[in-house]
Design an enzyme around this catalytic site. Structure first.
Site, PDB file in Angstrom:
ATOM      1  N   GLU A 108       0.803  -1.222   0.000  1.00  0.00           N
ATOM      2  CA  GLU A 108       0.000   0.000   0.000  1.00  0.00           C
ATOM      3  C   GLU A 108       0.839   1.278   0.000  1.00  0.00           C
ATOM      4  OE1 GLU A 108      -3.075   0.639  -0.294  1.00  0.00           O
ATOM      5  OE2 GLU A 108      -4.116  -1.248  -0.004  1.00  0.00           O
ATOM      6  N   SER A 133     -31.067 -32.035  49.518  1.00  0.00           N
ATOM      7  CA  SER A 133     -30.208 -32.671  50.532  1.00  0.00           C
ATOM      8  C   SER A 133     -28.757 -32.212  50.475  1.00  0.00           C
ATOM      9  CB  SER A 133     -30.244 -34.189  50.341  1.00  0.00           C
ATOM     10  OG  SER A 133     -31.539 -34.702  50.553  1.00  0.00           O
TER      11      SER A 133
END
Length: 677
Positions: free
Chosen positions: A80, A340
């Site tokens: 680029e 329980s």
């Protein structure tokens, strides 16, 4: 003529200087666009892996780029803007070349924009085609180069570059197209990422696969021609597949993520103690278990390291988006009846208070406790059983007997010491709490079992790495906690599961509304809840059948092997029932602290609530009344048996609070709690 030439040169220099100064003022007066833009909030695991991200405005994914592959950066700059490190925002040579090529070919052949100019366009979301827009980009690019570093400019590009659809920035792109972080990329992946921002919609791999591949291959060809890639690397990259679909972003631990973000919405990043791999495996397990159990059944699971308190995985429901299961409800935090599963706590407290020993015989017969007449779950009574068997069979009558002797308030106080906030239907605790008559969360339960696993005093659970590691309050002695764990490790496992590797307990609430399984090995504790989020019954659901197999499978998915359970503490009394001191051989109801029977033994010294210093590591204890011989216990451990005299000297139980218990030959007792300095 020479004078005129010199004069013209001086004028030209002055004009150039004035032009330069004017250009400087023009650049310095530039109003830069906003550079601090919103990026996606993130939740990460203990290793930095992404667990969850939130979209920014307009549903976009824009993430902080973080570490990015160096080879990709080199390829990007080379393709680029190869003079990125040298120019001041505008590459005049590249721009002149681009204009010349456009005039010669009457179409755009190459771009003249630098990476800095592209950043200017991205920040302003402006057009590239009009001269006014191009001039504005030039001005902003020149100003950016003066005010921030090259690294900052590159970081802005990596944050804002478009990669198709609602993806902005390289990290959003790698997660969506490759399912990975951008720190390490293949040449093929890097080339595609270089090509996409030039035309993100026309080159979207999921919609224009051929165009995406062609654009990628052009980048690879140029990188080969410029020597960035070898011929072998470029050829191999050209044969690599191009993704054909956009991957979903991670959505792990959805309930915990929303909770953490709601608690601190400004944080932006939430670094958790979770393990992404474990979390994913547990979510899959919970979803599978819920599907097997029925269309409306929900489930939740919490995994924690009981050595550190770190929560390793937290699953609030099988599927956050499943309305039929009310998946949006976080069942790790919902108050439910524990069934329980509180029985181990009660037995541990009883051991600690000298009320019983695992080998003590206790009666399981029909009993009325005032107007409270509990029954065993199966309606069968076993008569006289060992305490060990009573807990393993989860009998109701024995644990209610122990709760009556301890006092429900003592059980509730111990529960609150874990950090739990239990909810009582009637406001005042009664004997029914032993059988699940209160509300607790799954996280509360995991915290409780973490304390049992750590010898009666475990760490406070935490989900954020920023939260300090803290030790919780002591619930019971290490001996009592080990005795509970030893009993629970003898519980028969589900079919085909290994025996003796987990200390675990199951529970089923009244009406089959909740099925529980909680257990621990030498390092981790896991809690499983299954039921319906709206609290309606699940016919036939039992903790042992529904939740216990999930518990064992969760340990199997957590790690390759179980960590061994700890050995008994040195002071543990490991004998048969017949070898126990006489008062511990058979449980007899007694009231040690209130309404003592006439003639019952009394701890005359030290008095209850006293604070004193042990002299030379010894403590003097004075007895009064009762029938000899006596048994004296400190913090649940026998320290002297067969006593007949009124005074005895014992080793100091240690600094802090200690409970002393004396039991006479008729089973009557007294106890005091003292603080030793």
């Amino acid at each position: 003529m020479k004078r005129h030439g010199l004069f013209a040169l001086v004028l030209l220099l002055f004009a150039a200087a004035g032009l330069r100064d004017g250009l400087d003022r023009w650049i310095d007066a530039t109003d830069l666009p906003l550079m601090l833009v919103e990026t996606s909030d993130e939740m990460r695991d203990r290793n930095g892996a992404l667990l969850r991200a939130w979209q920014v405005e307009n549903g976009r994914w824009r993430l902080d780029p973080g570490p990015v592959d160096a080879d990709f950066l080199a390829m990007l700059v080379r393709y680029e803007d190869k003079r990125f490190g040298d120019h001041h925002g505008v590459d005049l040579l590249a721009m002149t070349r681009a204009v010349g090529q456009a005039l010669w070919h009457r179409r755009t052949i190459s771009g003249g924009s630098t990476l800095t100019m592209q950043v200017a366009r991205l920040l302003e979301q402006g057009s590239t085609g009009r001269w006014a827009g191009k001039l504005r980009q030039v001005r902003v690019a020149l100003a950016l180069e003066r005010r921030i570093s090259k690294d900052d400019i590159l970081s802005l590009y990596l944050t804002h570059a478009p990669y198709g659809g609602n993806l902005e920035g390289v990290r959003a792109a790698t997660l969506a197209w490759f399912g990975k972080e951008p720190r390490r990329l293949t040449p093929a992946q890097a080339a595609l990422l270089v090509a996409l921002p030039q035309s993100p919609e026309n080159r979207r791999p999921d919609r224009h696969h051929a165009r995406a591949k062609a654009a990628r291959d052009r980048v690879l060809a140029r990188m080969r021609a410029q020597g960035v890639l070898s011929a072998e690397q470029a050829e191999a990259a050209q044969h690599a597949p191009v993704p054909q679909a956009m991957r979903p972003f991670p959505q792990l631990a959805a309930h915990l993520a929303d909770r953490l973000r709601a608690a601190d919405p400004a944080a932006g990043r939430y670094d958790t103690t979770l393990d992404a791999g474990v979390q994913a495996r547990m979510e899959m397990l919970v979803a599978q278990a819920a599907r097997r159990a029925g269309s409306r059944v929900s489930a939740a699971l919490v995994v924690a390291d009981h050595a550190t308190g770190d929560i390793v995985a937290s699953v609030g429901s099988p599927d956050f988006a499943d309305g039929g299961r009310q998946g949006f409800v976080d069942m790790t935090r919902a108050l439910r009846s524990p069934g329980s599963t509180l029985k181990p706590l009660i037995y541990g407290l009883a051991f600690d208070q000298g009320l019983a020993h695992p080998e003590t015989l206790i009666s399981d017969t029909p009993t009325a406790f005032g107007r409270y007449v509990p029954q065993n779950f199966d309606g069968i009574f076993r008569g006289e059983v060992r305490v060990r068997e009573a807990l393993q069979m989860s009998l109701n009558i024995p644990v209610v007997r122990l709760t009556q002797e301890l006092g429900p308030a003592r059980v509730m106080a111990a529960l609150r010491r874990t950090g739990a906030r239990p909810e009582l239907p009637g406001g005042k605790p009664g004997l029914a709490i032993a059988l699940g008559g209160l509300g607790l969360t799954l996280e509360d339960q995991v915290q409780l079992y973490a304390a049992l696993a750590q010898g009666g005093q475990g760490p406070v659970l935490r989900a954020l790495q920023s939260d300090p590691r803290m030790q919780g309050q002591r619930l019971m002695s290490d001996v009592a906690a080990w005795q509970v764990g030893n009993i629970l490790s003898g519980l028969a496992p589900p079919p085909e599961a290994p025996r003796g590797v987990l200390a675990y307990k199951t529970g089923t609430s009244y009406g089959h509304r909740d099925a529980w399984a909680l257990g621990y090995d030498g390092r981790h504790v896991i809690g499983v809840w299954m039921g319906r989020a709206d609290g309606t019954p699940v016919p036939g659901a039992f903790g042992g059948d529904l939740a216990a197999p999930v518990l064992f499978e969760a340990f199997g998915r957590l790690k390759p092997s179980f960590d061994p359970l700890p050995p008994p503490p040195p002071a543990t009394l490991i004998v048969s029932s017949a070898q126990l001191p006489a008062p511990l051989r058979r449980f007899r109801p007694r009231d040690a602290a209130f309404n003592r029977d006439a003639g019952a033994p009394e701890l005359a010294f030290p008095p209850d609530g006293a604070r004193l210093a042990a002299m030379d590591g010894r403590l003097v204890v004075k007895l009064r009344g009762g029938a000899a011989p006596y048994l004296l216990m400190a913090n649940g451990q026998p320290v002297a048996t067969g006593l007949r005299g009124p005074e005895i000297e014992i080793p100091s139980p240690g600094r802090g609070f200690s409970t002393l218990v004396v039991v006479d030959a008729k089973g009557r007792s007294d106890r005091v709690t003292v603080q030793l300095d």
